[in-house]
Design a protein around this motif. Structure first.
Motif, PDB file in Angstrom:
ATOM      1  N   THR A 165       0.831  -1.188   0.000  1.00  0.00           N
ATOM      2  CA  THR A 165       0.000   0.000   0.000  1.00  0.00           C
ATOM      3  C   THR A 165       0.868   1.241   0.000  1.00  0.00           C
ATOM      4  OG1 THR A 165      -0.074   0.138   2.408  1.00  0.00           O
ATOM      5  CG2 THR A 165      -1.711  -1.268   1.327  1.00  0.00           C
ATOM      6  N   THR A 166       0.224   2.398  -0.252  1.00  0.00           N
ATOM      7  CA  THR A 166       0.943   3.669  -0.209  1.00  0.00           C
ATOM      8  C   THR A 166       1.533   3.891   1.177  1.00  0.00           C
ATOM      9  OG1 THR A 166      -0.566   4.584  -1.858  1.00  0.00           O
ATOM     10  CG2 THR A 166       0.726   6.147  -0.561  1.00  0.00           C
ATOM     11  N   ALA A 167       0.784   3.470   2.201  1.00  0.00           N
ATOM     12  CA  ALA A 167       1.272   3.625   3.578  1.00  0.00           C
ATOM     13  C   ALA A 167       2.565   2.851   3.788  1.00  0.00           C
ATOM     14  CB  ALA A 167       0.205   3.149   4.564  1.00  0.00           C
ATOM     15  N   ASP A 168       2.671   1.659   3.190  1.00  0.00           N
ATOM     16  CA  ASP A 168       3.895   0.864   3.305  1.00  0.00           C
ATOM     17  C   ASP A 168       5.066   1.587   2.639  1.00  0.00           C
ATOM     18  OD1 ASP A 168       2.603  -1.287   4.588  1.00  0.00           O
ATOM     19  OD2 ASP A 168       1.917  -2.062   2.673  1.00  0.00           O
ATOM     20  N   LEU A 169       4.783   2.210   1.489  1.00  0.00           N
ATOM     21  CA  LEU A 169       5.822   2.928   0.752  1.00  0.00           C
ATOM     22  C   LEU A 169       6.323   4.124   1.550  1.00  0.00           C
ATOM     23  CD1 LEU A 169       7.354   3.059  -1.957  1.00  0.00           C
ATOM     24  CD2 LEU A 169       5.543   4.558  -2.802  1.00  0.00           C
ATOM     25  N   VAL A 170       5.399   4.872   2.130  1.00  0.00           N
ATOM     26  CA  VAL A 170       5.774   6.032   2.944  1.00  0.00           C
ATOM     27  C   VAL A 170       6.561   5.591   4.170  1.00  0.00           C
ATOM     28  CG1 VAL A 170       4.889   7.918   4.370  1.00  0.00           C
ATOM     29  CG2 VAL A 170       3.862   7.448   2.138  1.00  0.00           C
ATOM     30  N   GLN A 171       6.123   4.497   4.782  1.00  0.00           N
ATOM     31  CA  GLN A 171       6.831   3.982   5.945  1.00  0.00           C
ATOM     32  C   GLN A 171       8.251   3.591   5.584  1.00  0.00           C
ATOM     33  OE1 GLN A 171       5.465   4.132   8.985  1.00  0.00           O
ATOM     34  NE2 GLN A 171       7.451   3.510   9.809  1.00  0.00           N
ATOM     35  N   ALA A 172       8.420   3.016   4.393  1.00  0.00           N
ATOM     36  CA  ALA A 172       9.755   2.630   3.938  1.00  0.00           C
ATOM     37  C   ALA A 172      10.626   3.865   3.716  1.00  0.00           C
ATOM     38  CB  ALA A 172       9.647   1.819   2.647  1.00  0.00           C
ATOM     39  N   LEU A 173      10.028   4.922   3.173  1.00  0.00           N
ATOM     40  CA  LEU A 173      10.779   6.170   2.977  1.00  0.00           C
ATOM     41  C   LEU A 173      11.235   6.751   4.311  1.00  0.00           C
ATOM     42  CD1 LEU A 173       8.649   7.906   0.188  1.00  0.00           C
ATOM     43  CD2 LEU A 173      10.997   7.060  -0.030  1.00  0.00           C
ATOM     44  N   LEU A 227       4.605  13.607   3.953  1.00  0.00           N
ATOM     45  CA  LEU A 227       4.885  12.259   4.454  1.00  0.00           C
ATOM     46  C   LEU A 227       3.818  11.798   5.446  1.00  0.00           C
ATOM     47  CD1 LEU A 227       8.770  12.425   4.904  1.00  0.00           C
ATOM     48  CD2 LEU A 227       7.486  11.214   3.142  1.00  0.00           C
ATOM     49  N   ALA A 228       3.194  12.736   6.120  1.00  0.00           N
ATOM     50  CA  ALA A 228       2.128  12.372   7.065  1.00  0.00           C
ATOM     51  C   ALA A 228       0.889  11.908   6.318  1.00  0.00           C
ATOM     52  CB  ALA A 228       1.795  13.555   7.964  1.00  0.00           C
ATOM     53  N   LYS A 229       0.551  12.597   5.219  1.00  0.00           N
ATOM     54  CA  LYS A 229      -0.639  12.246   4.444  1.00  0.00           C
ATOM     55  C   LYS A 229      -0.375  11.129   3.439  1.00  0.00           C
ATOM     56  CE  LYS A 229      -2.998  16.734   4.676  1.00  0.00           C
ATOM     57  NZ  LYS A 229      -3.579  17.839   3.875  1.00  0.00           N
ATOM     58  N   GLY A 230       0.904  10.977   3.053  1.00  0.00           N
ATOM     59  CA  GLY A 230       1.238   9.977   2.047  1.00  0.00           C
ATOM     60  C   GLY A 230       0.720  10.339   0.675  1.00  0.00           C
ATOM     61  N   ASP A 231       0.494  11.637   0.451  1.00  0.00           N
ATOM     62  CA  ASP A 231      -0.077  12.111  -0.806  1.00  0.00           C
ATOM     63  C   ASP A 231       1.013  12.800  -1.612  1.00  0.00           C
ATOM     64  OD1 ASP A 231      -1.707  12.888  -2.825  1.00  0.00           O
ATOM     65  OD2 ASP A 231      -2.700  14.501  -1.727  1.00  0.00           O
TER      66      ASP A 231
END
Length: 254
Positions: free
Chosen positions: A3-11, A40-44
């Motif tokens: 998910t996008t959340a996983d991608l942001v978490q990885a960043l 990064l908080a919104k992941g947008d």
């Protein structure tokens, strides 16, 4: 799927590993620190922004995506629909069993009457089902945990009970390194789980040895199937002879 959340978490993890603050990243991106935090908080963010962050971290999107994929929890069991999809096609089931044993596509094609095109098609289906992550050059990553098992009453085990069990037990078990043990007995209920744990360790040892021996030539290896089981059971024909006041407590290990 990631998910996008996983991608942001990885960043965020990469930023922490690189000891780079939001202020450092904002400077390299030409943005305000508050904007970076909000992004990064919104992941947008568009992919172009993800690429820019990757460049700032001296990595690339492909490497980041690989790390995200590998961080996903491994499956201990498939859903009913996933299992139904596997048993729907015998060649797909064959490929599923082979990838569980970490066979390469080349090994599958050389061992069975299945074309390279058919094999790649099956692997693509296994990728969609969620058993593997298909990679370039027909390589793959298995997405199943070491504790993975087919559903006890699911489609795959039903298929094996109907079509495979009798075929397996039809053998004499008298060849080199073959054997069949059938042990009956009554033991303490509190100790029974410990025997199951031992059986599971034997199965894990067998699987790990299979992995280790892949480095050896094919002439030095032989295919074996280890079947372990333990259940509270009594042969139906014997159970019919039981006296009414005697409940069955026989446990069988095979």
């Amino acid at each position: 799927m990631s998910t996008t959340a996983d991608l942001v978490q990885a960043l965020k993890h990469e930023l922490k590993t690189a000891r780079m603050t939001y202020a450092d990243l904002a400077e390299r991106l030409g943005m305000a620190e508050s904007s970076v935090k909000r992004m990064l908080a919104k992941g947008d963010m568009p992919l172009s922004r993800v690429d820019a962050i990757c460049r700032a971290l001296k990595t690339d999107f492909a490497e980041l995506a690989r790390r995200v994929a590998e961080s996903q929890p491994l499956l201990k069991e498939l859903t009913l629909e996933q299992e139904r999809a596997v048993v729907r096609d015998k060649k797909l089931l064959l490929c599923a069993i082979c990838v569980l044993s970490q066979w390469t596509a080349d090994q599958i094609v050389k061992a069975y009457r299945i074309s390279e095109t058919e094999c790649i098609g099956c692997m693509a289906q296994l990728d969609r089902i969620g058993i593997i992550e298909l990679r370039p050059l027909n390589r793959y990553r298995l997405k199943l945990a070491k504790t993975f098992r087919w559903r006890p009453h699911g489609p795959v085990m039903a298929f094996f009970r109907e079509h495979v069990v009798l075929d397996y037990y039809a053998g004499g078990f008298d060849g080199p390194a073959e054997g069949l043990l059938l042990v009956h007995g009554e033991i303490s209920r509190s100790l029974a789980p410990s025997f199951l744990d031992r059986l599971q360790r034997v199965a894990q040892d067998f699987a790990q040895q299979h992995q280790a021996d892949q480095k050896q030539g094919t002439r030095d290896r032989e295919g074996y199937t280890l079947l372990l089981g333990m259940r509270n059971w009594e042969f139906a024909a014997f159970a019919q002879l039981r006296r009414p006041d005697r409940a069955s407590t026989v446990r069988t290990t095979a």
